[in-house]
Scaffold this motif. Sequence first.
Motif, PDB file in Angstrom:
ATOM      1  N   TRP A  25       0.827  -1.205   0.000  1.00  0.00           N
ATOM      2  CA  TRP A  25       0.000   0.000   0.000  1.00  0.00           C
ATOM      3  C   TRP A  25       0.863   1.258   0.000  1.00  0.00           C
ATOM      4  O   TRP A  25       0.620   2.172  -0.785  1.00  0.00           O
ATOM      5  N   LEU A  26       1.891   1.283   0.865  1.00  0.00           N
ATOM      6  CA  LEU A  26       2.762   2.463   0.897  1.00  0.00           C
ATOM      7  C   LEU A  26       3.503   2.653  -0.425  1.00  0.00           C
ATOM      8  O   LEU A  26       3.612   3.770  -0.927  1.00  0.00           O
ATOM      9  N   TRP A  27       4.026   1.570  -0.973  1.00  0.00           N
ATOM     10  CA  TRP A  27       4.735   1.655  -2.251  1.00  0.00           C
ATOM     11  C   TRP A  27       3.805   2.184  -3.327  1.00  0.00           C
ATOM     12  O   TRP A  27       4.156   3.117  -4.059  1.00  0.00           O
ATOM     13  N   ASN A  28       2.631   1.573  -3.442  1.00  0.00           N
ATOM     14  CA  ASN A  28       1.709   1.930  -4.519  1.00  0.00           C
ATOM     15  C   ASN A  28       1.108   3.324  -4.350  1.00  0.00           C
ATOM     16  O   ASN A  28       0.718   3.952  -5.329  1.00  0.00           O
ATOM     17  N   MET A  29       1.047   3.828  -3.125  1.00  0.00           N
ATOM     18  CA  MET A  29       0.522   5.172  -2.909  1.00  0.00           C
ATOM     19  C   MET A  29       1.579   6.252  -3.140  1.00  0.00           C
ATOM     20  O   MET A  29       1.255   7.346  -3.575  1.00  0.00           O
ATOM     21  N   LEU A  30       2.851   5.937  -2.870  1.00  0.00           N
ATOM     22  CA  LEU A  30       3.883   6.969  -2.897  1.00  0.00           C
ATOM     23  C   LEU A  30       4.818   6.897  -4.102  1.00  0.00           C
ATOM     24  O   LEU A  30       5.020   7.894  -4.805  1.00  0.00           O
ATOM     25  N   LEU A  31       5.421   5.768  -4.328  1.00  0.00           N
ATOM     26  CA  LEU A  31       6.521   5.701  -5.290  1.00  0.00           C
ATOM     27  C   LEU A  31       6.127   5.866  -6.754  1.00  0.00           C
ATOM     28  O   LEU A  31       6.895   6.463  -7.512  1.00  0.00           O
ATOM     29  N   PRO A  32       4.971   5.386  -7.204  1.00  0.00           N
ATOM     30  CA  PRO A  32       4.627   5.658  -8.603  1.00  0.00           C
ATOM     31  C   PRO A  32       4.456   7.156  -8.882  1.00  0.00           C
ATOM     32  O   PRO A  32       4.860   7.640  -9.947  1.00  0.00           O
ATOM     33  N   ASP A  33       3.892   7.887  -7.943  1.00  0.00           N
ATOM     34  CA  ASP A  33       3.704   9.331  -8.149  1.00  0.00           C
ATOM     35  C   ASP A  33       5.003  10.104  -7.999  1.00  0.00           C
ATOM     36  O   ASP A  33       5.259  11.049  -8.741  1.00  0.00           O
ATOM     37  N   ILE A  34       5.825   9.721  -7.039  1.00  0.00           N
ATOM     38  CA  ILE A  34       7.049  10.481  -6.768  1.00  0.00           C
ATOM     39  C   ILE A  34       8.141  10.174  -7.785  1.00  0.00           C
ATOM     40  O   ILE A  34       8.760  11.077  -8.345  1.00  0.00           O
ATOM     41  N   GLY A  36       7.836   7.665 -10.405  1.00  0.00           N
ATOM     42  CA  GLY A  36       7.379   7.061 -11.649  1.00  0.00           C
ATOM     43  C   GLY A  36       7.621   5.561 -11.716  1.00  0.00           C
ATOM     44  O   GLY A  36       7.707   4.992 -12.802  1.00  0.00           O
ATOM     45  N   LEU A  37       7.741   4.903 -10.574  1.00  0.00           N
ATOM     46  CA  LEU A  37       7.957   3.455 -10.540  1.00  0.00           C
ATOM     47  C   LEU A  37       6.634   2.725 -10.702  1.00  0.00           C
ATOM     48  O   LEU A  37       5.567   3.264 -10.385  1.00  0.00           O
ATOM     49  N   PRO A  38       6.680   1.473 -11.179  1.00  0.00           N
ATOM     50  CA  PRO A  38       5.423   0.727 -11.342  1.00  0.00           C
ATOM     51  C   PRO A  38       4.873   0.270  -9.991  1.00  0.00           C
ATOM     52  O   PRO A  38       5.594   0.183  -9.003  1.00  0.00           O
ATOM     53  N   GLU A  39       3.591  -0.027  -9.977  1.00  0.00           N
ATOM     54  CA  GLU A  39       2.972  -0.574  -8.772  1.00  0.00           C
ATOM     55  C   GLU A  39       3.444  -2.013  -8.591  1.00  0.00           C
ATOM     56  O   GLU A  39       3.828  -2.687  -9.549  1.00  0.00           O
ATOM     57  N   ILE A  40       3.406  -2.506  -7.336  1.00  0.00           N
ATOM     58  CA  ILE A  40       3.865  -3.871  -7.051  1.00  0.00           C
ATOM     59  C   ILE A  40       2.719  -4.689  -6.483  1.00  0.00           C
ATOM     60  O   ILE A  40       1.737  -4.153  -5.967  1.00  0.00           O
ATOM     61  N   SER A  41       2.876  -6.014  -6.572  1.00  0.00           N
ATOM     62  CA  SER A  41       1.866  -6.927  -6.036  1.00  0.00           C
ATOM     63  C   SER A  41       2.223  -7.301  -4.597  1.00  0.00           C
ATOM     64  O   SER A  41       3.269  -6.915  -4.072  1.00  0.00           O
ATOM     65  N   LEU A  42       1.358  -8.068  -3.967  1.00  0.00           N
ATOM     66  CA  LEU A  42       1.589  -8.502  -2.589  1.00  0.00           C
ATOM     67  C   LEU A  42       2.866  -9.339  -2.494  1.00  0.00           C
ATOM     68  O   LEU A  42       3.681  -9.145  -1.589  1.00  0.00           O
TER      69      LEU A  42
END
Length: 113
Positions: A25-34, A36-42
């Motif tokens: 959740w933290l990765w997908n909420m922060l890193l793609p926007d900051i 430009g990294l892809p979202e990750i799975s569980l």
Amino acid sequence: MKSSLTKVILKVLAAIGLFGLLTMWLWNMLLPDIFGLPEISLFQSIGLLVLTRLLFGGFGVLRDMGHFMARKERQAIFASWHSMTPEQRAEFIARARSRGGKKLFANAENAEE
């Protein structure tokens, strides 16, 4: 005994899943926007947790064994120091100082232990 082992295993799996979900959740909420990294799975987030634990934290059992080994080595060094004669201690200190141990053995002549 079997039920307590099952409870422990279930609690460990639940904790891994919870930390994995939190990391995802933290990765997908922060890193793609900051960045430009892809979202990750569980499963990727759990793998990321394991990787960071290996690289930066180690595992508690291995870390505790390292302290245990360091303590045993320290005890062996103290035992060998106490079995040395004063002449052997002076020779040891001189060799250590020649190798750069000036701070470590600054007050060694005055120590009688």
